[in-house]
Design an enzyme around this catalytic site. Structure first.
Site, PDB file in Angstrom:
ATOM      1  N   ASN A 161       0.846  -1.185   0.000  1.00  0.00           N
ATOM      2  CA  ASN A 161       0.000   0.000   0.000  1.00  0.00           C
ATOM      3  C   ASN A 161       0.888   1.243   0.000  1.00  0.00           C
ATOM      4  O   ASN A 161       1.971   1.261   0.592  1.00  0.00           O
ATOM      5  CB  ASN A 161      -1.011   0.001   1.159  1.00  0.00           C
ATOM      6  CG  ASN A 161      -0.426  -0.238   2.522  1.00  0.00           C
ATOM      7  OD1 ASN A 161       0.645  -0.813   2.662  1.00  0.00           O
ATOM      8  ND2 ASN A 161      -1.138   0.188   3.550  1.00  0.00           N
ATOM      9  N   GLU A 186       0.470   5.295   0.610  1.00  0.00           N
ATOM     10  CA  GLU A 186      -0.418   6.370   1.048  1.00  0.00           C
ATOM     11  C   GLU A 186      -0.003   7.714   0.456  1.00  0.00           C
ATOM     12  O   GLU A 186       1.071   7.854  -0.125  1.00  0.00           O
ATOM     13  CB  GLU A 186      -0.429   6.424   2.583  1.00  0.00           C
ATOM     14  CG  GLU A 186      -1.070   5.192   3.187  1.00  0.00           C
ATOM     15  CD  GLU A 186      -1.158   5.213   4.697  1.00  0.00           C
ATOM     16  OE1 GLU A 186      -1.919   4.395   5.242  1.00  0.00           O
ATOM     17  OE2 GLU A 186      -0.456   6.032   5.339  1.00  0.00           O
ATOM     18  N   CYS A 216      -3.994   0.715  -2.632  1.00  0.00           N
ATOM     19  CA  CYS A 216      -3.864  -0.506  -1.836  1.00  0.00           C
ATOM     20  C   CYS A 216      -2.802  -1.445  -2.410  1.00  0.00           C
ATOM     21  O   CYS A 216      -2.462  -1.374  -3.591  1.00  0.00           O
ATOM     22  CB  CYS A 216      -5.182  -1.261  -1.805  1.00  0.00           C
ATOM     23  SG  CYS A 216      -6.555  -0.380  -1.055  1.00  0.00           S
ATOM     24  N   GLU A 262      -3.028  -4.659  -3.080  1.00  0.00           N
ATOM     25  CA  GLU A 262      -3.533  -5.562  -4.125  1.00  0.00           C
ATOM     26  C   GLU A 262      -3.527  -4.874  -5.482  1.00  0.00           C
ATOM     27  O   GLU A 262      -3.139  -5.450  -6.493  1.00  0.00           O
ATOM     28  CB  GLU A 262      -4.969  -6.013  -3.805  1.00  0.00           C
ATOM     29  CG  GLU A 262      -5.130  -6.705  -2.473  1.00  0.00           C
ATOM     30  CD  GLU A 262      -5.529  -5.734  -1.374  1.00  0.00           C
ATOM     31  OE1 GLU A 262      -4.838  -4.711  -1.172  1.00  0.00           O
ATOM     32  OE2 GLU A 262      -6.539  -5.998  -0.707  1.00  0.00           O
ATOM     33  N   CYS A 307     -10.546  -2.980  -4.429  1.00  0.00           N
ATOM     34  CA  CYS A 307      -9.615  -4.027  -4.868  1.00  0.00           C
ATOM     35  C   CYS A 307     -10.361  -5.259  -5.364  1.00  0.00           C
ATOM     36  O   CYS A 307      -9.934  -5.890  -6.330  1.00  0.00           O
ATOM     37  CB  CYS A 307      -8.652  -4.387  -3.752  1.00  0.00           C
ATOM     38  SG  CYS A 307      -7.436  -3.080  -3.471  1.00  0.00           S
TER      39      CYS A 307
HETATM   40 ZN   LIG Z   1      -8.009  -2.173  -1.495  1.00  0.00          ZN
END
Ligand SMILES: [Zn+2]
Length: 133
Positions: A42, A44, A53, A55, A89
């Site tokens: 992830n 940010e 994210c 994924e 996701c």
């Molecule tokens: Zn996600």
């Protein structure tokens, strides 16, 4: 497919997470049709909505290298709980999944994980087939 290898790669990817705001690291590892595992963490952003994210980072990494067919994905958070993919996701997994039965491995740690199918975590998903006229 070796689930343990996928989990190991997700754990490794988690260490790369850029999470100065939540401090909640997530790692993901996605197996694609070329037989390779693409990992992601992830990432940010000070503008929180721009956060990505793990994924999606993994999947976009694979797609950018020419892949289109996702065969399995593992995700692990930074907690003593199972970390499941968020709704966005799940939708991105559905876009590239080989079929609704691909495995989504929701990992707590090396030894504890839950294997679900995409269809179990996103039943009745909206896909490119829904855009056909
Ligand atoms: Zn996600």
């Amino acid at each position: 497919m070796d689930i343990e290898v996928l989990i190991d790669e997700a754990i490794k990817a988690r260490e790369k997470a850029y999470v100065p705001y939540s401090n909640f690291k997530v790692g993901a590892a996605a197996l694609f049709e070329d037989g390779k595992i693409y990992s992601g963490c992830n990432i940010e952003n000070a503008s929180f909505g721009a956060t990505n994210c793990a994924e999606r980072t993994a999947i976009f990494n694979a797609v950018a290298k020419g892949n289109r067919v996702l065969k399995a994905i593992a995700v692990i958070g930074d907690t003593n709980n199972f970390t499941a993919p968020c709704g966005i996701c799940r939708q991105v997994i559905a876009e590239f999944a080989e079929n609704p039965e691909i495995k989504v491995i929701i990992v707590k740690n090396h030894k504890e994980y839950i294997v679900k199918t995409l269809d179990e975590i996103l039943p009745g998903s909206f896909t490119k087939k829904d855009l056909e006229v």
